[in-house]
Write a protein that holds these residues in place. Structure first.
Motif, short mmCIF file in Angstrom:
data_model
loop_
_atom_site.label_atom_id
_atom_site.label_comp_id
_atom_site.label_asym_id
_atom_site.label_seq_id
_atom_site.Cartn_x
_atom_site.Cartn_y
_atom_site.Cartn_z
N PRO A 153 51.34 145.88 10.00
CA PRO A 153 49.94 146.03 9.56
C PRO A 153 49.81 147.11 8.50
CG PRO A 153 50.10 146.00 11.96
CD PRO A 153 51.50 146.14 11.44
N ARG A 154 48.94 146.89 7.53
CA ARG A 154 48.67 147.92 6.52
C ARG A 154 47.76 149.00 7.09
NH1 ARG A 154 46.36 145.58 1.25
NH2 ARG A 154 45.20 144.15 2.61
N GLU A 155 47.86 150.18 6.54
CA GLU A 155 47.05 151.31 7.01
C GLU A 155 45.57 151.04 6.77
OE1 GLU A 155 46.59 156.15 6.28
OE2 GLU A 155 47.86 154.92 4.96
N ARG A 156 44.75 151.35 7.75
CA ARG A 156 43.30 151.20 7.64
C ARG A 156 42.64 152.56 7.48
NH1 ARG A 156 41.75 146.45 12.09
NH2 ARG A 156 43.21 144.88 11.26
N LEU A 157 41.76 152.65 6.49
CA LEU A 157 41.07 153.89 6.18
C LEU A 157 39.58 153.75 6.51
CD1 LEU A 157 42.63 154.50 2.64
CD2 LEU A 157 43.46 155.37 4.86
N ILE A 196 43.75 149.61 1.52
CA ILE A 196 44.16 149.63 0.12
C ILE A 196 45.68 149.72 -0.04
CG2 ILE A 196 41.99 150.59 -0.71
CD1 ILE A 196 43.31 153.32 -0.81
N GLU A 197 46.39 149.97 1.06
CA GLU A 197 47.85 150.07 0.98
C GLU A 197 48.44 148.75 0.48
OE1 GLU A 197 51.66 151.29 3.82
OE2 GLU A 197 49.81 150.54 4.74
N PHE A 198 49.42 148.84 -0.41
CA PHE A 198 50.10 147.65 -0.93
C PHE A 198 51.49 147.55 -0.32
CE2 PHE A 198 53.10 145.81 -4.03
CZ PHE A 198 52.62 144.50 -4.02
N LEU A 199 51.79 146.37 0.25
CA LEU A 199 53.12 146.07 0.76
C LEU A 199 53.60 144.81 0.05
CD1 LEU A 199 52.56 146.57 4.61
CD2 LEU A 199 53.64 148.17 3.02
N PRO A 200 54.72 144.85 -0.68
CA PRO A 200 55.19 143.67 -1.41
C PRO A 200 55.35 142.46 -0.49
CG PRO A 200 56.42 145.62 -2.08
CD PRO A 200 55.59 146.03 -0.90
N TRP A 201 54.79 141.34 -0.90
CA TRP A 201 54.83 140.13 -0.10
C TRP A 201 56.26 139.62 0.07
CZ3 TRP A 201 50.21 136.88 -2.41
CH2 TRP A 201 49.01 137.52 -2.08
N ASP A 202 56.53 139.14 1.26
CA ASP A 202 57.82 138.56 1.65
C ASP A 202 58.96 139.57 1.55
OD1 ASP A 202 56.42 136.27 2.05
OD2 ASP A 202 57.65 134.99 0.77
N GLU A 203 58.64 140.83 1.35
CA GLU A 203 59.67 141.88 1.32
C GLU A 203 59.34 142.98 2.34
OE1 GLU A 203 60.30 143.48 -2.56
OE2 GLU A 203 60.26 141.51 -3.53
#
Length: 345
Positions: free
Chosen positions: A196-200, A184-191
């Motif tokens: 890898p996003r955190e996995r819960l 569910i972690e959001f990382l702004p695209w191309d920024e």
């Protein structure tokens, strides 16, 4: 409860997707494929690494504000990919709000004459629902180019596994395995999407009404489905197992939408109902959600479950429209079994 009689879906068979086959890409709604080039190129490279050829439609990189081209251009792109003999599967780049503009412009006879699966979710639901209703050509609620295939490190393994099984296997899909992770972690695209996003740990689906039912599958974003109410593109839901997902956790609009479904008589026609994961895990488990569902689905014969990994969630299961499936909810356990192959149903 006894299993209801269900009408055959009469799907038009399509060829399975194999390594070396071509996936056509279109942008029927938002222009994000043009606005996030790093994400886009990473997604295309990932599909090629998996052995697929990739071909974009003529206008998929246009940016005309809130859409990727005019409605006529976006409809023409779909026609282009349907008639292209080398394209085996059509995938949308991302959702948005305006895919429904295309519905009056599509040539459904052309699509019926060149059946191939269309894959997407979010407001792509409008296209999936209309094409399935008008043609019975295969459509699949499943991963889109930018959100899933453009992930740093590649598409989540559970999403990839479901995609390959659904689009590439002529055998019945069988019992679906629910992912034990969610992201569910959001990382702004191309920024900031350079790790890898955190996995819960993911919760299992939650049973609200026990029962067992078999019916044909239909899946949609709830908001997009209701936007088709009163139009010629509303789907036939008699005897269906309807799987819905929503992007809101605001109780007021969610209550209004479930009330509309109830007042339209939709619940009376369904064999089973499932809701997808919401953006907040705490909301999935909340008493507020359970009370809302009990209130707005009172008297539903079930089965009824929530927390399914479909739509706006990672990882996700692919849902092939028209395939026969059994949804079983007993005590606190949920089983979901697809009895057909998606490509030969």
């Amino acid at each position: 409860m006894s299993e209801p009689h269900t009408r055959p879906a009469q799907l038009i068979p399509s060829a399975p997707l194999r390594p070396g086959d071509t996936i056509g890409i279109c942008a029927p709604s938002m222009a994000h494929a043009a606005r996030y080039p790093r994400r886009r190129e990473r997604a295309l490279a990932h599909l090629r690494e998996l052995g697929y050829q990739v071909r974009g439609s003529s206008n998929w990189l246009r940016d005309t504000g809130h859409t990727a081209g005019t409605a006529a251009e976006r409809a023409a792109d779909l026609h282009e990919l349907y008639v292209d003999p080398e394209v085996r599967v059509i995938m949308t780049s991302i959702g948005g709000h305006n895919a429904n503009q295309l519905l009056d412009l599509l040539d459904y006879d052309l699509i019926r004459a060149h059946p191939k699966p269309l894959v997407g979710y979010s407001d792509t639901s409008a296209l999936l629902l209309a094409i399935w209703q008008r043609t019975r050509a295969g459509v699949v609620q499943g991963p889109q180019l930018l959100p899933q295939w453009g992930e740093y490190g590649g598409c989540h393994p559970d999403t990839l596994r479901s995609f390959r099984q659904t689009l590439g296997d002529e055998k019945p899909i069988g019992r679906m395995t629910f992912p034990t992770e969610r992201v569910i972690e959001f990382l702004p695209w191309d920024e900031a999407d350079d790790r890898p996003r955190e996995r819960l740990v993911a919760d299992a689906p939650r049973v609200h009404v026990q029962g067992r039912a078999t019916g044909h599958l239909v899946a949609a974003n709830l908001e997009t489905l209701l936007s088709l109410a009163g139009t010629p593109y509303w789907p036939d839901l008699d005897g269906a197992i309807l799987l819905l997902e929503s992007t809101t956790t605001d109780l007021a609009p969610l209550t209004a939408r479930l009330t509309q479904l109830r007042q339209m008589g939709v619940l009376n026609r369904l064999a089973g109902l499932g809701l997808g994961r919401f953006a907040a895990p705490d909301f999935d488990r909340s008493d507020d959600l359970a009370e809302l569902i009990a209130q707005e689905t009172a008297g539903f014969g079930g089965p009824l479950v929530t927390g399914l990994p479909i739509g706006h969630t990672d990882p996700m299961l692919c849902i092939p429209f028209g395939a026969r499936a059994t949804l079983a909810a007993v005590d606190t356990a949920c089983e979901f079994t697809v009895l057909d192959s998606a490509v030969t149903a």
